[in-house]
Design a protein around this motif. Structure first.
Motif, PDB file in Angstrom:
ATOM      1  N   ARG A 127       0.824  -1.209   0.000  1.00 16.72           N
ATOM      2  CA  ARG A 127       0.000   0.000   0.000  1.00 16.72           C
ATOM      3  C   ARG A 127       0.859   1.260   0.000  1.00 16.72           C
ATOM      4  O   ARG A 127       0.484   2.274  -0.592  1.00 16.72           O
ATOM      5  CB  ARG A 127      -0.961  -0.024   1.193  1.00 16.72           C
ATOM      6  CG  ARG A 127      -2.155  -0.957   0.988  1.00 16.72           C
ATOM      7  CD  ARG A 127      -3.185  -0.806   2.090  1.00 16.72           C
ATOM      8  NE  ARG A 127      -2.708  -1.397   3.335  1.00 16.72           N
ATOM      9  CZ  ARG A 127      -2.829  -2.679   3.619  1.00 16.72           C
ATOM     10  NH1 ARG A 127      -3.398  -3.489   2.760  1.00 16.72           N
ATOM     11  NH2 ARG A 127      -2.391  -3.155   4.775  1.00 16.72           N
TER      12      ARG A 127
ATOM     13  N   ALA B 203       1.938   1.657  -3.500  1.00 21.89           N
ATOM     14  CA  ALA B 203       0.811   2.101  -4.321  1.00 21.89           C
ATOM     15  C   ALA B 203       0.578   3.598  -4.172  1.00 21.89           C
ATOM     16  O   ALA B 203       0.334   4.299  -5.161  1.00 21.89           O
ATOM     17  CB  ALA B 203      -0.448   1.318  -3.940  1.00 21.89           C
TER      18      ALA B 203
ATOM     19  N   SER C  60      -3.277   1.545  -7.661  1.00 18.70           N
ATOM     20  CA  SER C  60      -3.925   0.700  -6.662  1.00 18.70           C
ATOM     21  C   SER C  60      -2.971  -0.368  -6.154  1.00 18.70           C
ATOM     22  O   SER C  60      -2.018  -0.753  -6.860  1.00 18.70           O
ATOM     23  CB  SER C  60      -5.169   0.030  -7.253  1.00 18.70           C
ATOM     24  OG  SER C  60      -4.791  -0.939  -8.208  1.00 18.70           O
TER      25      SER C  60
ATOM     26  N   GLN D  94     -12.407  -1.296   2.082  1.00 19.79           N
ATOM     27  CA  GLN D  94     -11.275  -1.160   1.184  1.00 19.79           C
ATOM     28  C   GLN D  94     -10.027  -1.801   1.766  1.00 19.79           C
ATOM     29  O   GLN D  94      -9.272  -2.478   1.056  1.00 19.79           O
ATOM     30  CB  GLN D  94     -11.019   0.319   0.874  1.00 19.79           C
ATOM     31  CG  GLN D  94     -12.035   0.928  -0.062  1.00 19.79           C
ATOM     32  CD  GLN D  94     -11.750   2.392  -0.368  1.00 19.79           C
ATOM     33  OE1 GLN D  94     -12.654   3.181  -0.600  1.00 19.79           O
ATOM     34  NE2 GLN D  94     -10.485   2.758  -0.369  1.00 19.79           N
TER      35      GLN D  94
ATOM     36  N   GLU E  36      -8.002  -4.811   0.015  1.00 18.88           N
ATOM     37  CA  GLU E  36      -6.580  -4.663  -0.303  1.00 18.88           C
ATOM     38  C   GLU E  36      -5.753  -5.762   0.357  1.00 18.88           C
ATOM     39  O   GLU E  36      -4.771  -6.248  -0.228  1.00 18.88           O
ATOM     40  CB  GLU E  36      -6.092  -3.287   0.138  1.00 18.88           C
ATOM     41  CG  GLU E  36      -6.621  -2.156  -0.726  1.00 18.88           C
ATOM     42  CD  GLU E  36      -6.307  -0.789  -0.159  1.00 18.88           C
ATOM     43  OE1 GLU E  36      -5.832  -0.720   0.997  1.00 18.88           O
ATOM     44  OE2 GLU E  36      -6.526   0.206  -0.865  1.00 18.88           O
TER      45      GLU E  36
ATOM     46  N   TRP F 287     -13.527   3.414  -7.447  1.00 18.05           N
ATOM     47  CA  TRP F 287     -12.533   2.552  -6.821  1.00 18.05           C
ATOM     48  C   TRP F 287     -12.792   1.097  -7.183  1.00 18.05           C
ATOM     49  O   TRP F 287     -11.858   0.330  -7.457  1.00 18.05           O
ATOM     50  CB  TRP F 287     -12.576   2.742  -5.306  1.00 18.05           C
ATOM     51  CG  TRP F 287     -11.455   2.079  -4.559  1.00 18.05           C
ATOM     52  CD1 TRP F 287     -10.238   2.613  -4.255  1.00 18.05           C
ATOM     53  CD2 TRP F 287     -11.449   0.743  -4.033  1.00 18.05           C
ATOM     54  NE1 TRP F 287      -9.472   1.685  -3.571  1.00 18.05           N
ATOM     55  CE2 TRP F 287     -10.188   0.528  -3.419  1.00 18.05           C
ATOM     56  CE3 TRP F 287     -12.382  -0.299  -4.012  1.00 18.05           C
ATOM     57  CZ2 TRP F 287      -9.836  -0.669  -2.799  1.00 18.05           C
ATOM     58  CZ3 TRP F 287     -12.036  -1.495  -3.404  1.00 18.05           C
ATOM     59  CH2 TRP F 287     -10.774  -1.677  -2.798  1.00 18.05           C
TER      60      TRP F 287
ATOM     61  N   THR G 171     -11.678   0.397 -10.750  1.00 15.78           N
ATOM     62  CA  THR G 171     -10.218   0.307 -10.834  1.00 15.78           C
ATOM     63  C   THR G 171      -9.729  -1.031 -10.298  1.00 15.78           C
ATOM     64  O   THR G 171      -8.843  -1.666 -10.877  1.00 15.78           O
ATOM     65  CB  THR G 171      -9.563   1.456 -10.054  1.00 15.78           C
ATOM     66  OG1 THR G 171      -9.995   2.706 -10.600  1.00 15.78           O
ATOM     67  CG2 THR G 171      -8.045   1.377 -10.123  1.00 15.78           C
ATOM     68  N   LEU G 172     -10.300  -1.463  -9.183  1.00 18.44           N
ATOM     69  CA  LEU G 172      -9.941  -2.755  -8.612  1.00 18.44           C
ATOM     70  C   LEU G 172     -10.179  -3.874  -9.619  1.00 18.44           C
ATOM     71  O   LEU G 172      -9.330  -4.759  -9.805  1.00 18.44           O
ATOM     72  CB  LEU G 172     -10.766  -3.015  -7.348  1.00 18.44           C
ATOM     73  CG  LEU G 172     -10.680  -4.416  -6.746  1.00 18.44           C
ATOM     74  CD1 LEU G 172      -9.330  -4.618  -6.064  1.00 18.44           C
ATOM     75  CD2 LEU G 172     -11.821  -4.646  -5.744  1.00 18.44           C
TER      76      LEU G 172
ATOM     77  N   GLU H 281      -7.725  -4.908 -12.295  1.00 14.12           N
ATOM     78  CA  GLU H 281      -6.501  -5.602 -11.904  1.00 14.12           C
ATOM     79  C   GLU H 281      -6.726  -7.041 -11.466  1.00 14.12           C
ATOM     80  O   GLU H 281      -5.805  -7.853 -11.500  1.00 14.12           O
ATOM     81  CB  GLU H 281      -5.824  -4.833 -10.749  1.00 14.12           C
ATOM     82  CG  GLU H 281      -5.651  -3.347 -11.000  1.00 14.12           C
ATOM     83  CD  GLU H 281      -4.769  -3.061 -12.209  1.00 14.12           C
ATOM     84  OE1 GLU H 281      -3.953  -3.938 -12.564  1.00 14.12           O
ATOM     85  OE2 GLU H 281      -4.896  -1.983 -12.797  1.00 14.12           O
TER      86      GLU H 281
END
Length: 346
Positions: free
Chosen positions: A12, A15, A21, A111, A115, A136, A139-140, A143
């Motif tokens: 994190r 990131a 992310s 979140q 993560e 968000w 975007t997650l 990936e």
């Protein structure tokens, strides 16, 4: 504050430094397919600047981990185990394993849980009732394969499994109005920071209730508390102690309906003689003879199995978003009856 000890730096931290992310960082570190040169350069520069070094166990992990992360926004919900059971049944013979992660109510807490699952390089995620921001979430899902349960609105990068909540709420209003009820209170759950059309099931149920009431020339009456036993109790007490108490209460979840039943009992009211009560979810305890709750069934097991099936398709290479809608049906039991005529009425 940024950590200065390389041993304490996490994905994190990298990131945040790279402006991407955590999932993107994991993808770069694992040399995964589909990472752009620009993304790789940004992450590499951030790891060098911070002195980040993956732990030996993380470096050893390459390819599929054969694990699926399941986010539970509400671990106390009696409906969640039905979904998890459906997920497990669908993947029993696949070699995949399910790891559960409690998410909590706040988007920030959810979140962090998501993560953490990404950091552990799970193959895909099933998120039950997430209230994280839509941007968000998109975007997650760029990936890592993601399937979202109980959240309306079509995603560009993730799949969805939703109950037809609007139709389910309309079934309740239709049932009660045909029994002669006109003053029907709905106990709802807060919408939070989400906005239509990307909202959770409880908001869609409230919308369906309001529309069905209006279509029948009835006035909607919504009490917003929470989908908990205490929330149902508090909402019912407020409604039943008002100047014009309802003759029927529609709680948006069975667990809230249990609170309504407790409130009615404390006030000395007969169910369904004085007030009819309807829930939503058809959890196992609703069918006990001592409770016999009229409710809406949305098949938690089917919801879970379909979410796992869609995630498997994602893992096999499908990249087009799919939305699966679970049909609803009203289960009539002894908690509802025809409205009792007012005293003195013919």
């Amino acid at each position: 504050m940024r950590a200065t000890d390389p041993r304490s730096i996490t994905i994190r931290d990298v990131a945040r430094e790279a402006g991407v992310s955590p999932a993107a960082v994991s993808k770069v570190l694992n040399n995964a397919y589909g990472v752009s040169d620009a993304m790789r350069e940004r992450v590499t520069a951030a790891t060098r600047k911070l002195g980040y070094r993956p732990k030996p166990a993380a470096r050893a992990m390459r390819g599929r981990s054969y694990t699926i992360g399941v986010l539970l926004a509400d671990v106390a919900s009696p409906f969640a185990p039905m979904i998890v059971d459906g997920i497990q049944r669908e993947i029993d013979d696949t070699g995949l394993q399910v790891l559960l992660g409690p998410g909590g109510a706040s988007p920030e807490r959810q979140q962090r849980s998501i993560e953490a699952m990404v950091d552990r390089q799970m193959d895909g995620l099933i998120l039950i009732a997430p209230n994280v921001p839509t941007t968000w979430l998109e975007t997650l899902a760029e990936e890592i394969p993601v399937v979202v349960i109980a959240r309306h609105g079509t995603g560009r990068n993730y799949d969805s499994v939703v109950d037809d909540d609007v139709a389910g709420a309309e079934l309740v209003v239709k049932h009660l109005s045909e029994l002669g009820h006109e003053h029907i209170t709905h106990i709802a759950h807060p919408i939070g920071k989400l906005r239509r059309p990307s909202v959770l099931s409880h908001t869609a149920r409230e919308d369906g209730y309001c529309r069905a009431m209006t279509d029948r020339g009835l006035v909607p009456h919504v009490v917003t508390t929470s989908y908990t036993e205490e929330g149902g109790y508090t909402g019912a007490m407020a409604a039943l102690r008002s100047e014009r108490p309802p003759t029927a209460i529609f709680a948006g979840a069975d667990v809230a309906a249990f609170g309504v039943l407790r409130a009615a009992a404390e006030l000395g009211l007969d169910v369904p003689g004085d007030v009819s009560v309807v829930g939503y979810d058809n959890v196992a305890i609703s069918g006990l003879p001592q409770i016999s709750l009229t409710t809406v069934d949305q098949s938690g097991e089917l919801t879970g199995s379909m979410s796992a099936r869609l995630l498997r398709e994602r893992l096999d290479g499908r990249d087009k978003p799919v939305t699966f809608s679970v049909s609803t049906r009203l289960v009539e039991r002894r908690s509802t009856a025809a409205v009792r005529p007012a005293k003195g009425a013919p």
